[in-house]
Motif scaffolding. Sequence first.
Motif, PDB file in Angstrom:
ATOM      1  N   PHE A 143      27.379  15.731  73.471  1.00 54.17           N
ATOM      2  CA  PHE A 143      27.054  15.402  72.081  1.00 54.17           C
ATOM      3  C   PHE A 143      27.416  13.953  71.751  1.00 54.17           C
ATOM      4  CE2 PHE A 143      28.585  15.316  67.609  1.00 54.17           C
ATOM      5  CZ  PHE A 143      27.425  15.688  66.948  1.00 54.17           C
ATOM      6  N   LEU A 144      28.539  13.482  72.277  1.00 50.62           N
ATOM      7  CA  LEU A 144      29.025  12.146  71.945  1.00 50.62           C
ATOM      8  C   LEU A 144      28.436  11.047  72.822  1.00 50.62           C
ATOM      9  CD1 LEU A 144      32.828  12.926  71.437  1.00 50.62           C
ATOM     10  CD2 LEU A 144      31.129  12.499  69.656  1.00 50.62           C
ATOM     11  N   THR A 145      27.975  11.370  74.019  1.00 53.03           N
ATOM     12  CA  THR A 145      27.641  10.313  74.980  1.00 53.03           C
ATOM     13  C   THR A 145      26.174  10.253  75.402  1.00 53.03           C
ATOM     14  OG1 THR A 145      28.203  11.745  76.860  1.00 53.03           O
ATOM     15  CG2 THR A 145      29.976  10.404  75.941  1.00 53.03           C
ATOM     16  N   VAL A 146      25.465  11.368  75.378  1.00 50.07           N
ATOM     17  CA  VAL A 146      24.109  11.380  75.937  1.00 50.07           C
ATOM     18  C   VAL A 146      23.112  10.876  74.901  1.00 50.07           C
ATOM     19  CG1 VAL A 146      22.337  12.787  77.042  1.00 50.07           C
ATOM     20  CG2 VAL A 146      24.746  13.258  77.478  1.00 50.07           C
ATOM     21  N   TRP A 147      22.910   9.560  74.901  1.00 48.99           N
ATOM     22  CA  TRP A 147      21.983   8.923  73.971  1.00 48.99           C
ATOM     23  C   TRP A 147      21.035   8.000  74.723  1.00 48.99           C
ATOM     24  CZ3 TRP A 147      21.701  10.266  68.840  1.00 48.99           C
ATOM     25  CH2 TRP A 147      22.692  11.114  68.396  1.00 48.99           C
ATOM     26  N   THR A 168      29.197  26.189  69.013  1.00 46.59           N
ATOM     27  CA  THR A 168      29.000  26.421  70.443  1.00 46.59           C
ATOM     28  C   THR A 168      29.466  27.811  70.840  1.00 46.59           C
ATOM     29  OG1 THR A 168      29.366  24.054  70.810  1.00 46.59           O
ATOM     30  CG2 THR A 168      29.413  25.472  72.727  1.00 46.59           C
ATOM     31  N   ARG A 169      30.590  28.246  70.305  1.00 49.90           N
ATOM     32  CA  ARG A 169      31.074  29.600  70.579  1.00 49.90           C
ATOM     33  C   ARG A 169      30.074  30.651  70.068  1.00 49.90           C
ATOM     34  NH1 ARG A 169      34.010  28.984  74.304  1.00 49.90           N
ATOM     35  NH2 ARG A 169      36.292  28.866  74.290  1.00 49.90           N
ATOM     36  N   ALA A 170      29.401  30.352  68.973  1.00 47.01           N
ATOM     37  CA  ALA A 170      28.418  31.292  68.441  1.00 47.01           C
ATOM     38  C   ALA A 170      27.212  31.408  69.362  1.00 47.01           C
ATOM     39  CB  ALA A 170      27.961  30.846  67.051  1.00 47.01           C
ATOM     40  N   VAL A 171      26.828  30.294  69.997  1.00 45.44           N
ATOM     41  CA  VAL A 171      25.623  30.275  70.826  1.00 45.44           C
ATOM     42  C   VAL A 171      25.899  30.780  72.234  1.00 45.44           C
ATOM     43  CG1 VAL A 171      23.820  28.783  71.804  1.00 45.44           C
ATOM     44  CG2 VAL A 171      24.624  28.404  69.461  1.00 45.44           C
ATOM     45  N   SER A 172      27.090  30.491  72.777  1.00 47.75           N
ATOM     46  CA  SER A 172      27.349  30.819  74.180  1.00 47.75           C
ATOM     47  C   SER A 172      28.726  31.459  74.359  1.00 47.75           C
ATOM     48  CB  SER A 172      27.275  29.547  75.037  1.00 47.75           C
ATOM     49  OG  SER A 172      27.704  29.791  76.357  1.00 47.75           O
ATOM     50  N   THR A 229      18.518  15.823  69.040  1.00 48.57           N
ATOM     51  CA  THR A 229      19.581  15.385  69.948  1.00 48.57           C
ATOM     52  C   THR A 229      20.702  16.413  70.022  1.00 48.57           C
ATOM     53  OG1 THR A 229      20.717  14.131  68.201  1.00 48.57           O
ATOM     54  CG2 THR A 229      19.058  12.964  69.486  1.00 48.57           C
ATOM     55  N   THR A 230      21.052  17.001  68.881  1.00 44.86           N
ATOM     56  CA  THR A 230      22.124  18.012  68.872  1.00 44.86           C
ATOM     57  C   THR A 230      21.720  19.250  69.660  1.00 44.86           C
ATOM     58  OG1 THR A 230      22.991  17.272  66.730  1.00 44.86           O
ATOM     59  CG2 THR A 230      23.503  19.518  67.404  1.00 44.86           C
ATOM     60  N   ALA A 231      20.528  19.774  69.381  1.00 46.41           N
ATOM     61  CA  ALA A 231      20.082  20.988  70.075  1.00 46.41           C
ATOM     62  C   ALA A 231      19.921  20.732  71.573  1.00 46.41           C
ATOM     63  CB  ALA A 231      18.761  21.474  69.465  1.00 46.41           C
ATOM     64  N   ALA A 232      19.408  19.554  71.930  1.00 47.61           N
ATOM     65  CA  ALA A 232      19.185  19.252  73.345  1.00 47.61           C
ATOM     66  C   ALA A 232      20.496  19.076  74.105  1.00 47.61           C
ATOM     67  CB  ALA A 232      18.331  17.985  73.466  1.00 47.61           C
ATOM     68  N   THR A 233      21.449  18.349  73.522  1.00 49.26           N
ATOM     69  CA  THR A 233      22.734  18.170  74.212  1.00 49.26           C
ATOM     70  C   THR A 233      23.516  19.478  74.264  1.00 49.26           C
ATOM     71  OG1 THR A 233      23.694  17.342  72.122  1.00 49.26           O
ATOM     72  CG2 THR A 233      22.945  15.714  73.719  1.00 49.26           C
ATOM     73  N   MET A 234      23.348  20.326  73.247  1.00 42.70           N
ATOM     74  CA  MET A 234      23.961  21.659  73.318  1.00 42.70           C
ATOM     75  C   MET A 234      23.354  22.471  74.458  1.00 42.70           C
ATOM     76  SD  MET A 234      24.587  22.993  69.423  1.00 42.70           S
ATOM     77  CE  MET A 234      25.236  24.535  70.089  1.00 42.70           C
ATOM     78  N   ALA A 235      22.040  22.386  74.602  1.00 40.45           N
ATOM     79  CA  ALA A 235      21.385  23.121  75.682  1.00 40.45           C
ATOM     80  C   ALA A 235      21.892  22.647  77.044  1.00 40.45           C
ATOM     81  CB  ALA A 235      19.870  22.944  75.585  1.00 40.45           C
ATOM     82  N   LEU A 236      22.057  21.330  77.185  1.00 37.92           N
ATOM     83  CA  LEU A 236      22.539  20.791  78.451  1.00 37.92           C
ATOM     84  C   LEU A 236      23.980  21.215  78.711  1.00 37.92           C
ATOM     85  CD1 LEU A 236      22.153  18.957  80.909  1.00 37.92           C
ATOM     86  CD2 LEU A 236      22.920  17.032  79.488  1.00 37.92           C
ATOM     87  N   ALA A 280      16.311  26.017  71.845  1.00 34.08           N
ATOM     88  CA  ALA A 280      15.217  25.245  72.436  1.00 34.08           C
ATOM     89  C   ALA A 280      14.172  24.888  71.391  1.00 34.08           C
ATOM     90  CB  ALA A 280      14.572  26.044  73.572  1.00 34.08           C
ATOM     91  N   TRP A 281      13.813  25.839  70.549  1.00 35.30           N
ATOM     92  CA  TRP A 281      12.797  25.559  69.531  1.00 35.30           C
ATOM     93  C   TRP A 281      13.313  24.610  68.461  1.00 35.30           C
ATOM     94  CZ3 TRP A 281       7.952  25.851  70.261  1.00 35.30           C
ATOM     95  CH2 TRP A 281       7.410  26.802  71.117  1.00 35.30           C
TER      96      TRP A 281
END
Length: 506
Positions: free
Chosen positions: A126-130, A109-113, A316-323, A287-288
């Motif tokens: 990551f842990l809850t949004v399913w 996460t630190r690398a991305v943002s 799921t990982t990429a999407a929850t990271m984006a959120l 996103a991709w």
Amino acid sequence: MTSDGRRGATVAYGVLAGLVVMGATVATLHGEWVSDSWIHLAAIHEMSRDFWSPVEPLVGENVPFPYFSPWTAVGALAVRALSVAPQNVLAVFGIVSPLLLVHALFRLTRAVSPAPWAPVAVLAAFLTVWGSKVFFWSGFLSLTTLVVGSSWPSVLATALWFYLWASVWTSTRMTRGLVAALVIIPGLLLLIHPFTFISAATACAVTVLLRWPRRRWLGGTLAALASVGLAALWPWTSLLDLLSNPRGFDAFHTFFYRDIFAKFGLLLLTVPAVALRLWRRRSDALAWSAIAGVGIWVAGGLLDVESLGRVLPLATTAATMALGIGAAEAFHREGATPAESARRDRALLPRVALVSTWILAVGLGSLTQANAWSRVTFDEEARRNPDDGNHVVAPYPDVDTLWSRIPQGAVVIAQDWRVARQLPARGLFTVAPQWPSPGVEDAVERSEDQAAILNARSSPEVRDELLTRYGVAWIVWPTAKKLPAWLSGLGVPVDREHGQMLYELH
């Protein structure tokens, strides 16, 4: 943000991550193994028994077994060197792996943002949004899965994936550290958890294509291919056999093409965050990656290759990271130019909507994951009572006394599938493998034969022939079920424990 503010965000992440690791640790130390825990115990047990020539631990054949990975080898060597039980080694894995996971997610996460609170927001999502339906499965690291299977190799594999992805994301040149990561991690992932390897390979490939200069593509590709080539030299399993029969897992994975909205519905709330990243930057790798994960899952359904559903953790990982990152960056101004700050001020409503969406998604997701805490409670009576509606999974029957009455290497049939799954962890074999095992080429025939043995309508001649063919000497039968006439005639009751009766055949 000031250094104190960034430090506070890091401390907050440490507290949240610590609570997650503590929950996984408490659940692990209870020693109530369920689901895939038994097959991993079986692999460690068998490899510790005969490190150089282990047999397939489900049915006892001399065939390749994909669970004999470097992860298993480390566990087996620990068992041999320290003279401890495989259960003790698995418990240690159940503590170390979550620690590595939360650290790797922080690094990624630190690398991305640059937003200080991004790791906190991402971990929560990551842990809850399913979805609304609670389930656990290796590689799908909801809070529920983490407290049930923190000791599974998929947790370590996911951590390795995140470390590799962070390295690829932040790379500006082929440093020694990046080359080492590319040479070591892909091969380890392929051996430890092939499905996570596919997610990692896809995520890193997308990132390389969109973020690296073309002149460096070849060097990164060659390093990764070298890693896969080294993995092919691993002597305890056959990658060629595994990769040549991926369809052998398909029937097992139709699970990910049923009740889709119940399992993954909350992830729809991440779509605006993914779309926003793509709108701001058409070549956004995060996103991709989410789109690629969904695309592979859809392709699996269209092509009837349901095993590709196991790549959903990429989406799921990429999407929850984006959120999570979107929510954390909504009011983050550090490093922004005056023009960017002005644009942020004018776009107040979308930013408020993004934060509100994160709050809604995490709030609803936390409710769906609430049953995870049934594995963490110290209340012995509440923890072992699966009838109150608050449990992720009921405890498996504890029948250790029965196992102590059976010699190692014996062939046993258990009518209760929860009991049958414990057999290989005790050095006992059965007729039908309890998990997909690509090396057992007659698995379908074995399943039919075991069903015929247990079928009251089978003729005595057919049953006797099958019992002799497979060398079955023991039967475990639930006392709550009526004892069939064939078993009362062939079996001698030996012992009883927790609603299970052990019979020795004569």
